[in-house]
Enzyme design. Structure first.
Site, PDB file in Angstrom:
ATOM      1  N   CYS A   1      -5.681   6.150   7.605  1.00 46.68           N
ATOM      2  CA  CYS A   1      -5.076   5.103   6.787  1.00 46.68           C
ATOM      3  C   CYS A   1      -4.160   4.291   7.698  1.00 46.68           C
ATOM      4  O   CYS A   1      -3.160   4.805   8.207  1.00 46.68           O
ATOM      5  CB  CYS A   1      -4.297   5.713   5.628  1.00 46.68           C
ATOM      6  SG  CYS A   1      -3.503   4.472   4.581  1.00 46.68           S
TER       7      CYS A   1
ATOM      8  N   ARG B   1     -12.066   3.344  -1.604  1.00 51.97           N
ATOM      9  CA  ARG B   1     -12.717   4.508  -2.197  1.00 51.97           C
ATOM     10  C   ARG B   1     -11.640   5.553  -2.524  1.00 51.97           C
ATOM     11  O   ARG B   1     -10.751   5.833  -1.728  1.00 51.97           O
ATOM     12  CB  ARG B   1     -13.765   5.100  -1.250  1.00 51.97           C
ATOM     13  CG  ARG B   1     -13.192   5.504   0.076  1.00 51.97           C
ATOM     14  CD  ARG B   1     -14.188   6.216   0.963  1.00 51.97           C
ATOM     15  NE  ARG B   1     -13.505   6.604   2.203  1.00 51.97           N
ATOM     16  CZ  ARG B   1     -13.992   7.449   3.074  1.00 51.97           C
ATOM     17  NH1 ARG B   1     -15.159   8.006   2.886  1.00 51.97           N
ATOM     18  NH2 ARG B   1     -13.318   7.754   4.166  1.00 51.97           N
TER      19      ARG B   1
ATOM     20  N   CYS C   1      -4.802  -2.807   2.655  1.00 54.70           N
ATOM     21  CA  CYS C   1      -5.505  -1.712   3.335  1.00 54.70           C
ATOM     22  C   CYS C   1      -5.464  -2.037   4.820  1.00 54.70           C
ATOM     23  O   CYS C   1      -6.008  -3.061   5.251  1.00 54.70           O
ATOM     24  CB  CYS C   1      -6.938  -1.587   2.842  1.00 54.70           C
ATOM     25  SG  CYS C   1      -7.933  -0.373   3.744  1.00 54.70           S
TER      26      CYS C   1
ATOM     27  N   ASN D   1       0.877  -1.163   0.000  1.00 54.01           N
ATOM     28  CA  ASN D   1       0.000   0.000   0.000  1.00 54.01           C
ATOM     29  C   ASN D   1       0.920   1.221   0.000  1.00 54.01           C
ATOM     30  O   ASN D   1       1.553   1.522   1.015  1.00 54.01           O
ATOM     31  CB  ASN D   1      -0.870  -0.032   1.250  1.00 54.01           C
ATOM     32  CG  ASN D   1      -2.128   0.786   1.201  1.00 54.01           C
ATOM     33  OD1 ASN D   1      -2.795   0.926   2.211  1.00 54.01           O
ATOM     34  ND2 ASN D   1      -2.494   1.342   0.059  1.00 54.01           N
TER      35      ASN D   1
END
Length: 291
Positions: free
Chosen positions: A87, A222, A230, A14
């Site tokens: 995040c 999104r 994630c 990520n």
């Protein structure tokens, strides 16, 4: 046009573009952020993260009110330039970025508080890299139907909020998980007002080994599309699987994502149950760009 010094980093694939703006003087537009995150014409990344002192950002006032030690604020934007609350992978790499650039210190056993739009999040070092307390989580209620390309029928999802919204969908096999085409945005019915990250999950066999739950996951984020990992999504997936498994399910989970492995742990705190995320954080290169 001014130059921007940046660092590229990732947590289990990520990936993010980081830059330091301690005084809050650099005001990138959503279009500029999207251009930086573009994988063909920019640096490339799932998001862009600015390191700014909380006192120099309007959103940082709430962080300082919550914890006056939260000197740094993680100003996070998705790859399309939209603002995001939190995040889980990004904040671990953010901590490494601060430390490597001499902006913060974090010794063994110490805690580094970082401001986010979801509140202050505390980080510590551990054997896999960094662990972040994601705080309290909540069930969003309802079971929205989720449609994804190459999945033959709509599946019920479970809404979970970990400072940002998620919908977790259980699939029956690894083959189903691999067949889903997440280059297309999954369709939620009813539609999520603020949008949501959508996680597709299958249990490993056995589900629990040596007291640790084990699942595999893919995700459509999104504002960024399918990503290799994630962090908050891994936490949501573990929480959803524990919820479905019922009483006796473990509070410690190992989540396999395309980019690697993340650890999730749940525990009781005075203000409710918290969930933490642990995993690696890597800085891979730095450079300068004109914006």
């Amino acid at each position: 046009m001014p130059d921007l010094h940046f660092t590229k980093g990732h947590g289990t694939g990520n990936d993010f573009v980081f830059f330091a703006d301690p005084d809050g003087l650099i005001d990138l537009t959503p279009a500029q952020i999207a251009a930086i995150a573009d994988r063909h014409f920019g640096v490339g990344g799932d998001g862009v993260i600015r390191a700014v002192r909380s006192q120099n950002l309007p959103a940082g006032a709430a962080a300082l009110a919550e914890d006056d030690a939260a000197e740094w604020f993680m100003d996070y934007h998705n790859a399309d330039g939209s603002v995001s609350e939190m995040c889980g992978n990004g904040i671990r790499v953010f901590a490494k970025f601060l430390i490597q650039n001499g902006l913060a210190t974090l010794g063994q056993g110490e805690t580094l508080p970082i401001g986010t739009r979801s509140g202050v999040r505390d980080l510590q070092r551990n054997t896999s890299g960094f662990q972040v307390d994601l705080g309290r989580w909540s069930l969003e209620g309802g079971e929205p139907l989720v449609r994804a390309k190459n999945l033959s029928v709509a599946r019920p999802g479970l809404g979970i909020n970990i400072g940002n919204p998620h919908v977790v969908v259980a699939l029956s096999s690894d083959e189903e998980l691999e067949s889903a085409d997440l280059t297309f945005i999954p369709v939620l019915d009813p539609e999520a007002t603020e949008g949501a990250n959508v996680e597709f999950v299958v249990p490993m066999d056995p589900l629990v080994k040596d007291g640790v739950g084990r699942i595999r996951m893919r995700v459509h984020e999104r504002g960024s599309g399918e990503t290799l990992s994630c962090g908050t999504g891994a936490a949501a997936a573990a929480l959803a699987t524990r919820h479905w498994a019922g009483s006796g399910a473990p509070n410690q989970w190992r989540v396999e994502v395309p980019g690697g492995t993340l650890g999730v742990r749940m525990w009781a705190a005075e203000d409710g149950e918290h969930v933490s995320l642990s995993g690696p954080a890597e800085l891979v290169f730095e450079g300068d760009l004109t914006y």
